[in-house]
Design an enzyme around this catalytic site. Structure first.
Site, PDB file in Angstrom:
ATOM      1  N   HIS A  82      86.121  -9.515  14.758  1.00 32.86           N
ATOM      2  CA  HIS A  82      84.997  -9.364  13.825  1.00 32.86           C
ATOM      3  C   HIS A  82      85.264  -8.217  12.875  1.00 32.86           C
ATOM      4  O   HIS A  82      85.724  -7.150  13.287  1.00 32.86           O
ATOM      5  CB  HIS A  82      83.708  -9.072  14.607  1.00 32.86           C
ATOM      6  CG  HIS A  82      82.509  -8.940  13.721  1.00 32.86           C
ATOM      7  ND1 HIS A  82      81.777 -10.041  13.316  1.00 32.86           N
ATOM      8  CD2 HIS A  82      81.935  -7.864  13.132  1.00 32.86           C
ATOM      9  CE1 HIS A  82      80.796  -9.632  12.521  1.00 32.86           C
ATOM     10  NE2 HIS A  82      80.870  -8.310  12.396  1.00 32.86           N
ATOM     11  N   ASP A 161      68.308 -11.669  16.355  1.00 32.79           N
ATOM     12  CA  ASP A 161      69.039 -10.915  15.344  1.00 32.79           C
ATOM     13  C   ASP A 161      68.706 -11.428  13.948  1.00 32.79           C
ATOM     14  O   ASP A 161      68.539 -10.642  13.018  1.00 32.79           O
ATOM     15  CB  ASP A 161      70.556 -10.981  15.586  1.00 32.79           C
ATOM     16  CG  ASP A 161      71.306 -10.254  14.470  1.00 32.79           C
ATOM     17  OD1 ASP A 161      71.068  -9.033  14.323  1.00 32.79           O
ATOM     18  OD2 ASP A 161      72.071 -10.895  13.724  1.00 32.79           O
ATOM     19  N   ARG A 168      64.992  -5.761   8.823  1.00 37.28           N
ATOM     20  CA  ARG A 168      65.681  -4.493   8.510  1.00 37.28           C
ATOM     21  C   ARG A 168      66.057  -4.434   7.036  1.00 37.28           C
ATOM     22  O   ARG A 168      65.982  -3.382   6.400  1.00 37.28           O
ATOM     23  CB  ARG A 168      66.947  -4.365   9.380  1.00 37.28           C
ATOM     24  CG  ARG A 168      66.642  -4.056  10.828  1.00 37.28           C
ATOM     25  CD  ARG A 168      67.853  -4.259  11.696  1.00 37.28           C
ATOM     26  NE  ARG A 168      68.991  -3.460  11.275  1.00 37.28           N
ATOM     27  CZ  ARG A 168      70.266  -3.834  11.379  1.00 37.28           C
ATOM     28  NH1 ARG A 168      70.577  -5.014  11.883  1.00 37.28           N
ATOM     29  NH2 ARG A 168      71.223  -3.048  10.985  1.00 37.28           N
ATOM     30  N   SER A 183      73.233  -5.670  16.447  1.00 45.35           N
ATOM     31  CA  SER A 183      73.279  -6.888  15.642  1.00 45.35           C
ATOM     32  C   SER A 183      74.652  -7.572  15.760  1.00 45.35           C
ATOM     33  O   SER A 183      74.749  -8.766  16.040  1.00 45.35           O
ATOM     34  CB  SER A 183      72.962  -6.506  14.192  1.00 45.35           C
ATOM     35  OG  SER A 183      73.225  -7.556  13.320  1.00 45.35           O
ATOM     36  N   LYS A 187      75.851 -11.025  18.527  1.00 54.77           N
ATOM     37  CA  LYS A 187      76.467 -12.267  18.042  1.00 54.77           C
ATOM     38  C   LYS A 187      77.821 -12.499  18.722  1.00 54.77           C
ATOM     39  O   LYS A 187      78.171 -13.616  19.070  1.00 54.77           O
ATOM     40  CB  LYS A 187      76.641 -12.213  16.519  1.00 54.77           C
ATOM     41  CG  LYS A 187      75.299 -12.331  15.785  1.00 54.77           C
ATOM     42  CD  LYS A 187      75.459 -12.361  14.294  1.00 54.77           C
ATOM     43  CE  LYS A 187      75.728 -11.010  13.701  1.00 54.77           C
ATOM     44  NZ  LYS A 187      74.747 -10.456  12.810  1.00 54.77           N
TER      45      LYS A 187
HETATM   46  N1  URA Z   1      76.658  -6.988  10.048  1.00 52.85           N
HETATM   47  C1  URA Z   1      75.791  -7.514  10.946  1.00 52.85           C
HETATM   48  O1  URA Z   1      75.988  -8.609  11.452  1.00 52.85           O
HETATM   49  N2  URA Z   1      74.687  -6.776  11.269  1.00 52.85           N
HETATM   50  C2  URA Z   1      74.437  -5.567  10.748  1.00 52.85           C
HETATM   51  O2  URA Z   1      73.443  -4.959  11.091  1.00 52.85           O
HETATM   52  C3  URA Z   1      75.346  -5.040   9.802  1.00 52.85           C
HETATM   53  C4  URA Z   1      76.465  -5.774   9.490  1.00 52.85           C
END
Ligand code: URA
Length: 439
Positions: A82, A161, A168, A183, A187
């Site tokens: 990621h 999320d 947010r 967050s 995932k």
């Molecule tokens: N990428 C994400 O998936 N979440 C965040 O809060 C910031 C970057």
């Protein structure tokens, strides 16, 4: 339990138990906790932070708020990767085939472009015919057969999320290290792989602008992954300059192909080799030095490029475009951007470079906007290069000539040209593991 009490507790610097965190995540997803209370809680976290226990508990609750991918039908060790996002960041298209060519399975879900940053799904869709939506059976079959597949994020993963991120975004609470860690890691945990390599970008084109903040974010994410039983490593890599020379969807695919052929730029190649080496290292393919050699070998013998071509073919893309990248559709107009001064480029505001590329049509203005796959920027000069006034520093590609003016304004403002050369920065600042930080 009352949400009001949990907000007050966090506001006053207290820490929430796993039970309290379960109550607030579940309540927010099922609608019993309204946006205004969740906003107040998020702002309290923004100022007070969260303990490691709270961050782990909140990540697990967020991950379990939806489907948890079960990758057990895929044989072998599955590795995910990621990136926290950047400009010209085409690393997924390169490191996934590299790792697969070294014998590791990668079943990857990626995202679309966000703000000034591009997204892998958009980039792959610039390959004519490429499908990023596959049903689970086809996804698993492709990974079992050729070792890799990259698709868009399933709609059923991490609904908490999705809802919290949207909140947010409009309550000035995105820039909180624990909330970003929750967050991203929720995932990754929901996506189901055994091992996770994180590429935490740092600098003017990244979420985290300083190396210290990037290391703090990396430490939190590595700790969450490790606590959840996944082998997790993070690299802190430079995003104070666009990665490689191409920004924009099909331009970036073409540059990814050059790297897989061993003809890519030094910065992008170095970052990709290190990411892929960490991926196969976590999967048990040997020590770091041996893993770097294995990755270099699959570039040199063409197997990494072949894996990419196999994936393109398996997902309906035109493999002829991989064999001959000149076949990618080209933008209708090309425009040369020239240096306004003589001297060294000492800085490139990388976020502004990403915005200039979006203004050319490579990114979306709203969620519904369509993107022009051929649009974007080819950099001819980067930070550290000497330029003379009037020399070409970049080429813009767009469908309409009218896009060039505003994009050029943004791009010229992004460049700082001065008489002394800048200090050379590393491509990779640090490696963060469960054991600590290696610089
Ligand atoms: N990428 C994400 O998936 N979440 C965040 O809060 C910031 C970057």
């Amino acid at each position: 339990m009352r949400m009001l009490d949990l907000i007050a507790k966090k506001r006053d610097g207290g820490s929430l138990s796993a039970e309290e965190i379960h109550f607030l995540v579940k309540g927010y997803v099922d609608g019993t906790i309204p946006d205004y209370q969740m906003s107040a809680f998020l702002m309290a976290v923004y100022f007070q932070g969260m303990t490691e226990e709270e961050t782990v508990a909140m990540t697990l609750e967020t991950a379990h708020s939806g489907e948890m991918a079960d990758l057990s039908a895929i044989e072998g060790i599955k590795v995910d990767k990621h990136s926290t996002g950047g400009v010209g960041d085409k690393t997924t298209m390169i490191v996934v085939p590299m790792a697969a060519a070294c014998g590791v399975k990668v079943a990857k879900m990626s995202g679309r472009g966000l703000g000034h940053t591009g997204g892998t799904v958009d980039k792959l869709e610039s390959i004519p015919g490429f499908r990023t939506t596959l049903d689970q059976k086809e996804f698993f079959d492709i990974v079992n057969r050729i070792g890799l597949s990259v698709i868009g994020q399933s709609g059923n993963l991490t609904p908490a999320d999705k809802k919290m991120y949207a909140l947010r975004d409009v309550t000035a609470t995105v820039e909180s290290i624990p909330l970003i860690a929750v967050s991203i890691m929720s995932k990754k945990l929901a996506a189901g792989s055994d091992c996770i390599v994180l590429d935490v970008k740092t600098g003017s084109g990244a979420f985290m602008k300083t190396v210290e903040d990037s290391i703090a974010l990396a430490r939190e994410m590595v700790s969450i992954g490790t606590n959840a039983g996944r082998k997790t490593v993070a690299l802190i890599t430079d995003m104070d300059i666009p990665l490689g020379f191409e920004i924009g969807n099909s331009l970036e695919v073409k540059e990814a192909i050059r790297v897989l052929k061993g003809e890519g730029p030094e910065d992008l190649t170095a970052v990709c080799v290190e990411l892929a080496a960490n991926m196969i290292h976590l999967a048990g393919k040997g020590g770091m030095e041996s893993c770097r050699e294995q990755v270099k070998q699959v570039i040199a013998d063409g197997t990494a490029l072949k894996r990419f071509r196999d994936m393109v073919e398996a997902q309906g893309g035109d493999p002829a475009c991989i064999d001959d990248p000149e076949r990618f559709p080209k933008a209708a107009f090309c425009y040369e951007v020239r240096a306004q001064h003589t001297g060294y480029i000492t800085h490139m505001d990388t976020e502004a470079c990403g915005i200039a590329s979006c203004l050319l049509g490579a990114g979306r203005e709203t969620k519904e906007s369509s993107i022009d796959y051929a649009a974007g920027i080819t950099l001819k000069k980067k930070t550290g290069d000497y330029v003379t006034k009037g020399e070409v520093v970049a080429e813009f590609h767009a469908e309409k000539e009218a896009f060039f003016k505003e994009a050029e304004l943004r791009f010229q403002e992004a460049l700082t040209i001065a008489s002394n050369p800048p200090e050379k920065k590393p491509f990779i600042y640090a490696r963060v593991t469960a054991d600590g930080v290696e610089k």
